[in-house]
Design a protein around this motif. Sequence first.
Motif, short mmCIF file in Angstrom:
data_model
loop_
_atom_site.label_atom_id
_atom_site.label_comp_id
_atom_site.label_asym_id
_atom_site.label_seq_id
_atom_site.Cartn_x
_atom_site.Cartn_y
_atom_site.Cartn_z
N GLY A 102 15.42 10.27 32.04
CA GLY A 102 14.04 10.21 32.49
C GLY A 102 13.21 9.75 31.31
O GLY A 102 13.19 10.41 30.27
N GLY A 141 24.48 16.19 25.00
CA GLY A 141 24.67 16.14 23.57
C GLY A 141 24.14 17.38 22.88
O GLY A 141 23.34 18.14 23.43
N ASN A 143 21.99 17.73 20.49
CA ASN A 143 20.54 17.81 20.27
C ASN A 143 19.82 18.40 21.49
O ASN A 143 18.83 19.13 21.34
CB ASN A 143 19.95 16.42 19.99
N THR A 144 20.30 18.06 22.68
CA THR A 144 19.67 18.58 23.90
C THR A 144 19.83 20.10 23.99
O THR A 144 18.89 20.83 24.32
CB THR A 144 20.26 17.87 25.14
N ARG A 147 17.59 21.61 21.24
CA ARG A 147 16.14 21.52 21.45
C ARG A 147 15.68 22.23 22.72
O ARG A 147 14.67 22.94 22.72
CB ARG A 147 15.72 20.05 21.48
N ASP A 148 16.43 22.03 23.82
CA ASP A 148 15.95 22.49 25.13
C ASP A 148 16.54 23.84 25.54
O ASP A 148 15.99 24.49 26.44
CB ASP A 148 16.31 21.48 26.23
N THR A 170 30.52 18.42 15.24
CA THR A 170 30.73 19.17 14.00
C THR A 170 30.62 20.69 14.21
O THR A 170 30.63 21.44 13.24
CB THR A 170 29.70 18.74 12.92
N GLY A 215 31.83 8.79 16.20
CA GLY A 215 31.71 9.75 17.31
C GLY A 215 33.06 10.13 17.86
O GLY A 215 34.09 10.02 17.17
N LEU A 218 35.88 8.25 23.19
CA LEU A 218 35.41 8.59 24.53
C LEU A 218 36.52 8.54 25.57
O LEU A 218 36.52 9.33 26.53
CB LEU A 218 34.25 7.68 24.95
N GLY A 237 22.28 13.56 29.33
CA GLY A 237 21.45 13.18 28.19
C GLY A 237 21.93 13.84 26.91
O GLY A 237 22.99 14.48 26.89
N ILE A 240 21.02 9.58 22.83
CA ILE A 240 22.17 9.21 21.98
C ILE A 240 23.45 9.30 22.80
O ILE A 240 24.29 8.39 22.79
CB ILE A 240 22.24 10.13 20.73
N1 LIG Z 1 14.24 12.82 29.48
C1 LIG Z 1 15.54 13.02 29.62
O1 LIG Z 1 16.21 12.48 30.53
C2 LIG Z 1 16.24 13.91 28.66
C3 LIG Z 1 17.53 14.37 28.94
C4 LIG Z 1 18.15 15.18 28.00
C5 LIG Z 1 17.52 15.48 26.82
N2 LIG Z 1 16.26 15.03 26.59
C6 LIG Z 1 15.59 15.25 25.32
O2 LIG Z 1 16.22 14.37 24.41
C7 LIG Z 1 16.31 14.98 23.12
C8 LIG Z 1 17.75 15.00 22.70
O3 LIG Z 1 18.31 13.69 22.85
P1 LIG Z 1 18.96 12.93 21.63
O4 LIG Z 1 19.14 11.53 22.04
O5 LIG Z 1 18.18 13.24 20.39
O6 LIG Z 1 20.36 13.67 21.44
P2 LIG Z 1 21.53 14.14 22.43
O7 LIG Z 1 22.07 12.96 23.13
O8 LIG Z 1 21.12 15.32 23.21
O9 LIG Z 1 22.59 14.69 21.38
C9 LIG Z 1 23.13 13.78 20.46
C10 LIG Z 1 24.17 14.46 19.62
O10 LIG Z 1 25.25 14.92 20.43
C11 LIG Z 1 26.47 14.63 19.80
N3 LIG Z 1 27.12 13.53 20.55
C12 LIG Z 1 26.71 12.97 21.69
N4 LIG Z 1 27.55 12.00 22.07
C13 LIG Z 1 28.52 11.95 21.16
C14 LIG Z 1 29.68 11.15 20.99
N5 LIG Z 1 30.02 10.20 21.86
N6 LIG Z 1 30.44 11.35 19.90
C15 LIG Z 1 30.11 12.31 19.02
N7 LIG Z 1 29.02 13.10 19.13
C16 LIG Z 1 28.25 12.92 20.19
C17 LIG Z 1 26.11 14.18 18.39
O11 LIG Z 1 25.97 15.36 17.63
P3 LIG Z 1 25.88 15.36 16.02
O12 LIG Z 1 24.43 15.02 15.73
O13 LIG Z 1 26.22 16.75 15.64
O14 LIG Z 1 26.80 14.30 15.51
C18 LIG Z 1 24.79 13.49 18.63
O15 LIG Z 1 23.97 13.31 17.51
C19 LIG Z 1 15.72 16.37 23.25
O16 LIG Z 1 14.38 16.32 22.78
C20 LIG Z 1 15.71 16.63 24.75
O17 LIG Z 1 14.60 17.41 25.12
C21 LIG Z 1 15.61 14.26 27.48
#
Ligand SMILES: NC(=O)c1ccc[n+]([C@@H]2O[C@H](COP(=O)([O-])OP(=O)(O)OC[C@H]3O[C@@H](n4cnc5c(N)ncnc54)[C@H](OP(=O)(O)O)[C@@H]3O)[C@@H](O)[C@H]2O)c1
Length: 306
Positions: A102, A141, A143-144, A147-148, A170, A215, A218, A237, A240
């Motif tokens: 989104g 991931g 971070n989600t 954070r959430d 990690t 990473g 996959l 989500g 990343i």
């Molecule tokens: N609007 C939406 O649809 C939506 C949906 C979900 C979340 N969010 C928001 O998005 C933000 C988080 O998103 P983001 O993009 O920063 O991060 P994210 O995708 O939630 O998490 C990324 C982290 O997950 C791990 N990861 C994910 N895929 C991987 C892979 N293929 N291989 C290895 N590690 C993997 C890694 O951890 P490491 O860093 O430890 O390597 C990577 O840095 C939050 O603020 C949340 O509120 C929004």
Amino acid sequence: MEGSASDPRRLDEDKAWALLLWLAARARAGDAVVGETAFRVGEDGSVAKAASGDGTVTIRPEQEALLEMHVELAPAVREMLELYLPLVVGRRSTELVVGHLGQSLDGQIATASGASAYVTGPANIRHLHRLRALFDAVLVGANTVDRDDPRLTTRLVPGASPTRVVLDPTRRLDHDRRVFQDGAAKTLVFHCKGVTEARSIGDAELCAVPGRGDGFDLAALVAALHARGLRRLFVEGGGITVSRFLAGGVLDRLHVTVGSVFLGVGRPGVVLPGIDQIRSALRPRTRRFIMGEDVLFDCAFDRRHA
Ligand SMILES: NC(=O)c1ccc[n+]([C@@H]2O[C@H](COP(=O)([O-])OP(=O)(O)OC[C@H]3O[C@@H](n4cnc5c(N)ncnc54)[C@H](OP(=O)(O)O)[C@@H]3O)[C@@H](O)[C@H]2O)c1
């Protein structure tokens, strides 16, 4: 035709959702509906195959015109079926990987501090819960989760919550996150091989997969989920995580829902390696749906591997 709640010739939203859940269960069991089939949905939500005729819906999984109706159907219910049917019927539906983001009009899924409620509106939040209910596993991931602190359940719609899968290469997330403690659904945490010898965090099971580049491998991750009987995967989500699945050629579809808001520099949605020529761009087959105040782009890809 006069429609009423008890009219067997009328397919309302509840009955349409019952049909979609039934079809998803078939796909989950490896027995997806692949040929033209007519269904009748009872007032109690029971689904039965039927001879095509009054009171039935015919589904044609492999054709562009998915539906033929012999029921009264509100336009919104028809849209709902058209949106979700490709996720629950057809040969590919037994092993499907679908992502969702989104995002704002300027391509951000959250502000720089990570605030993402609500980039899109309540109809899209309900859509997320529906996607969870239609899939075996919901992947997010680290971070989600950090954070959430999401629950990743189906509390807004009928249907079982999927297995929750957290990608934490990690093993950095704190044990107090809700997905590790609330027992609301099974949780698996994937980390890179060699990072920890621990077997669990809270109620969640730790699973190791090989790394590749910066990473996970996959293909190995998807294979590990398949080995656990999780073949229909919803990548929720954040940016990343979805970007890596897309860049890895692992996504069958991506739903991008765009809310009417500009967030400024924040956390981006899809980020892919750059290209020089427009002709090199990734051009999915796309359908568009109005979802409350938002617009959903349903993008279909030809998966490359995994
Ligand atoms: N609007 C939406 O649809 C939506 C949906 C979900 C979340 N969010 C928001 O998005 C933000 C988080 O998103 P983001 O993009 O920063 O991060 P994210 O995708 O939630 O998490 C990324 C982290 O997950 C791990 N990861 C994910 N895929 C991987 C892979 N293929 N291989 C290895 N590690 C993997 C890694 O951890 P490491 O860093 O430890 O390597 C990577 O840095 C939050 O603020 C949340 O509120 C929004």
